[in-house]
Design a protein around this motif. Sequence first.
Motif, PDB file in Angstrom:
ATOM      1  N   ALA A 162       5.237  -4.929  -7.536  1.00 27.14           N
ATOM      2  CA  ALA A 162       6.284  -3.958  -7.255  1.00 27.14           C
ATOM      3  C   ALA A 162       5.681  -2.667  -7.264  1.00 27.14           C
ATOM      4  N   ARG A 163       6.405  -1.875  -6.292  1.00 26.61           N
ATOM      5  CA  ARG A 163       5.904  -0.633  -5.842  1.00 26.61           C
ATOM      6  C   ARG A 163       6.942   0.543  -5.696  1.00 26.61           C
ATOM      7  N   GLU A 164       6.760   1.809  -5.887  1.00 26.86           N
ATOM      8  CA  GLU A 164       7.829   2.727  -6.046  1.00 26.86           C
ATOM      9  C   GLU A 164       7.606   3.635  -4.741  1.00 26.86           C
ATOM     10  N   LEU A 165       8.634   3.857  -4.302  1.00 27.29           N
ATOM     11  CA  LEU A 165       8.673   4.804  -2.993  1.00 27.29           C
ATOM     12  C   LEU A 165       9.481   6.073  -3.437  1.00 27.29           C
ATOM     13  N   PRO A 166       9.398   7.021  -2.452  1.00 30.70           N
ATOM     14  CA  PRO A 166      10.127   8.196  -2.806  1.00 30.70           C
ATOM     15  C   PRO A 166      11.607   7.948  -2.982  1.00 30.70           C
ATOM     16  N   ASP A 167      12.591   8.944  -3.409  1.00 31.01           N
ATOM     17  CA  ASP A 167      13.806   8.932  -3.581  1.00 31.01           C
ATOM     18  C   ASP A 167      14.534   7.402  -4.379  1.00 31.01           C
ATOM     19  N   ASN A 168      13.481   7.110  -5.318  1.00 32.44           N
ATOM     20  CA  ASN A 168      14.077   5.938  -6.023  1.00 32.44           C
ATOM     21  C   ASN A 168      14.012   4.609  -5.374  1.00 32.44           C
ATOM     22  N   ARG A 169      13.532   4.463  -4.108  1.00 33.42           N
ATOM     23  CA  ARG A 169      13.602   3.244  -3.598  1.00 33.42           C
ATOM     24  C   ARG A 169      12.383   2.419  -4.163  1.00 33.42           C
ATOM     25  N   LYS A 170      12.471   1.116  -4.513  1.00 33.14           N
ATOM     26  CA  LYS A 170      11.444   0.251  -4.879  1.00 33.14           C
ATOM     27  C   LYS A 170      11.039  -0.837  -4.120  1.00 33.14           C
ATOM     28  N   ILE A 171       9.792  -1.372  -3.967  1.00 37.13           N
ATOM     29  CA  ILE A 171       9.509  -2.616  -3.083  1.00 37.13           C
ATOM     30  C   ILE A 171       9.086  -3.742  -4.343  1.00 37.13           C
ATOM     31  N   SER A 185       0.716  -1.083  -0.142  1.00 35.69           N
ATOM     32  CA  SER A 185      -0.022  -0.005  -0.085  1.00 35.69           C
ATOM     33  C   SER A 185       0.981   1.260  -0.174  1.00 35.69           C
ATOM     34  N   SER A 186       2.131   1.126   0.145  1.00 38.66           N
ATOM     35  CA  SER A 186       3.078   2.226   0.363  1.00 38.66           C
ATOM     36  C   SER A 186       3.538   2.663  -1.199  1.00 38.66           C
ATOM     37  N   GLY A 187       3.776   4.095  -1.200  1.00 37.74           N
ATOM     38  CA  GLY A 187       4.270   4.371  -2.555  1.00 37.74           C
ATOM     39  C   GLY A 187       2.955   4.548  -3.769  1.00 37.74           C
ATOM     40  N   SER A 188       3.728   4.176  -5.051  1.00 38.79           N
ATOM     41  CA  SER A 188       2.934   4.156  -5.936  1.00 38.79           C
ATOM     42  C   SER A 188       3.101   2.742  -6.583  1.00 38.79           C
ATOM     43  N   PRO A 189       2.235   2.232  -7.695  1.00 39.34           N
ATOM     44  CA  PRO A 189       2.459   0.871  -8.505  1.00 39.34           C
ATOM     45  C   PRO A 189       3.501   1.294  -9.337  1.00 39.34           C
ATOM     46  N   LEU A 190       4.252   0.172  -9.519  1.00 44.16           N
ATOM     47  CA  LEU A 190       5.408   0.194 -10.589  1.00 44.16           C
ATOM     48  C   LEU A 190       4.873  -0.460 -11.863  1.00 44.16           C
ATOM     49  N   ARG A 191       4.411   0.153 -12.822  1.00 43.85           N
ATOM     50  CA  ARG A 191       4.026  -0.247 -14.183  1.00 43.85           C
ATOM     51  C   ARG A 191       4.813   0.011 -15.332  1.00 43.85           C
ATOM     52  N   SER A 192       4.809  -0.811 -16.298  1.00 47.59           N
ATOM     53  CA  SER A 192       5.035  -0.123 -17.614  1.00 47.59           C
ATOM     54  C   SER A 192       4.401  -0.553 -18.850  1.00 47.59           C
ATOM     55  N   ALA A 193       3.429  -1.541 -18.579  1.00 48.02           N
ATOM     56  CA  ALA A 193       2.407  -1.982 -19.788  1.00 48.02           C
ATOM     57  C   ALA A 193       1.104  -1.871 -19.240  1.00 48.02           C
TER      58      ALA A 193
END
Length: 785
Positions: free
Chosen positions: A533-542, A410-418
């Motif tokens: 995967a999710r994207e957090l601030p400062d380029n950290r990714k879950i 639930s943290s950050g934003s979803p990491l998606r390309s497609a």
Amino acid sequence: MKNFCDGFRQVPSINTPAYFWFINFEMDQEELLGQLHDMYAHGARSVCLHPVPRNWRPGPQNYLRSEMSPDYLTEEYFAIISRIVQECVALQMHYYLYDEGGWPSGSACGEVLAQNPKWKRQWITQGPDGKLQIIEEKHDPRRAAIPDVTHPGATEEFIRLTHEQYKKHIAPYLGTTVRIAFMDEPATAPCGADKLFWTPDFPQEFLRRKGYDIMPFIPDLLKSASLFDGGELVTHRIDYHEVRTQLFIERFLVPIQKWCRQNNMLSGGHFDGEDSPEVSVNRTFGAIMKSLRALDVPGVDLIWRQIWPGTREHSFPRFASSVAHQQGNTWSLGELFGVYGNGMTPEMLRYIIDYCFVHGLNLLVYGSYPQRNAKNWLAGCRTHFGPDDPLWKYFDEFHTYAGRISYLLSSGSPLRSAAVVFDTRSLWAENYETAAADVWRENTAKRLREKRVLFDYIDEDMLSEGTVADGVLTVGPMHYTEIILPAQRRLTPAAEAQIALFAQTGGKVITDPEEASETVQVTPLYPALWLEARELPDNRKIWFFFNAGNDTIEPDIFLPGTEKAVLADPLTGKFFNMPLQKDGSFRYRFGKYDTAVFISGMQAEEELPEEEELPSLLPVTGDWQLTPLIRHAVGRERLEQHACAGAPIPAAPGDWRRFLGEDFSGDARYTISFDWDAPIPEKALLDLGKVNYCCQLTFNQQDLGKKFHSPFVFDITQVLRRGRNTLDLVVTNTLANAYSPREVELRLEQDWPPRCAYEGRQRAFEREALDSGLHGPVLIRYKHH
């Protein structure tokens, strides 16, 4: 960063699983508060109280009849609800506002239609003379009457009777303790082979929206659809379904969403049949993606093994998560475990929730924790969670795990390309295009999942409403650089124009999922290793990995842009630095159905402990003894627990049914004494091997804790001693055995008729979990100084 780490260790209550708390008998306040505290004590700090009024399924002919009192929506009812919500405030629990008595949402347990009988559900059909006629639904006295939720005024009355009454009694807590309203399977009247959903102003609305009169085409639409239908017939059918869908959304879903937002709440829930959108076109909601967009917390229902490994691995949970992503909403939810039976093992409980997580869902509601498993509720709607479940005492680990994964995802934003095109109009066509669209979508999703391509579904509305620039399609907060679509499709001209513009500006448009860009590098490929995967601030990714396969695997994983990464352990709440190899990758071992969460770009305070080689093995053999402790049984009126008085019996590891009987559910103790003649080792682990299904270990009178889930390995370095050692292991199985005898099945049907409609499915599922006890092999793995 500190706040993120603290949140992972002590997750917000909304992230912990909630239970459908079926209220099915007298609402005794002391009993209910005790159950609320029981859920809290086991780590379930969110709850969805689910009223089951007497008049929802009245009469002896209903298998889910209830004895709930006081009556639903009365002052006496709300006095108890208010007290429960106040206790949730004191415990800092989250409370879902379930908006119906029973289901489906929209009737106020029959009261909406009682206020105005003109709101009956309607169909248009052809009479014997061939003339069109409108028929109304005849009231079935076995169930609460369901109104036409698309009839002007019906939804407003539903809100007045339900939501406004809750507001009257618990207004101070709306938007804080009570954050989400949960609607359950709302729907229009279903279409059949010889009748179509209708509402009085449908012809006028159709003309206004489509610009032509639908009435001349109704006779053709009433005919059974054929694979070979085409031309204007299919065009009119699509138009009909689109208007029906619009009315459902605008007249039911949107008013409730608006009420929720006006009261600082979120509208949430799910529809019926999300797993089969090609069927549900006619049955319920018209169009799944469009309807889900009218919820702030879109969700799906996973019942009776709609998801199960090797049997059904459908992508429908991604419908809800995709909508949440594109609307910029934090959460999407899954309602789980209804009619999965009482043989749900820890391994499969974990599999189902991890399947939801890896498809983007991040809130979970479990079914169910009944107020009482008694009378006809003995059989109905299993799984039965709570104190009647022998495994319940182990569930704090399960809830902790689920809560922490929910928090991360639930943290950050979803990491998606497609973005994968969801072809709604082909489903509405109800011809060969429908089957082709469904097969293409699921085959594409399967291959993308195997390639670990992170994608959302997108329908023609979102394609049309998005913006395109420099080869990027932006939909809400989401940015897609690839669109994957079927070669044969039926999209609107506006959607096709957007796809063309996307391609012209440099976007990648593909029809073959093999051409989709992979997000991470995994060597070997391991198609059963799935990713969210999710994207957090400062380029950290879950990065959440789920090994959905049966085999243990040990891949090298390279996360893009990784100079440092940590492992987030959901059981301990700790973070550990991952040791990177020279090429920036790391190696990790996944067991069967195992998961791991890595965060790239983050530094932890602790290093990941090295897995020590323990070259020496000592099998623990000898005179094992087995003693039954607590038996869970299906009593005459309710589930019962009995202390056992049996003496220890010789019993080698294996299925304990040989010793305790086919129907033994509960706890039994294995004991053995053995000699350790060597020096005390530097490190010693007790590996119990296979255990069905949970256990608690005492070693030399020292409590070493519980294990909910494999691997069943305990560190005994500090308690192992030279000479005589005693191992005392309590093993617990599921309720399936107690339900398994044919005489129990017959007794339930005789004492509490009629037979539960779900009974056949539940019993078939439960038969797979009857094998019980300690199987081993039991080994001590050790190394000397």
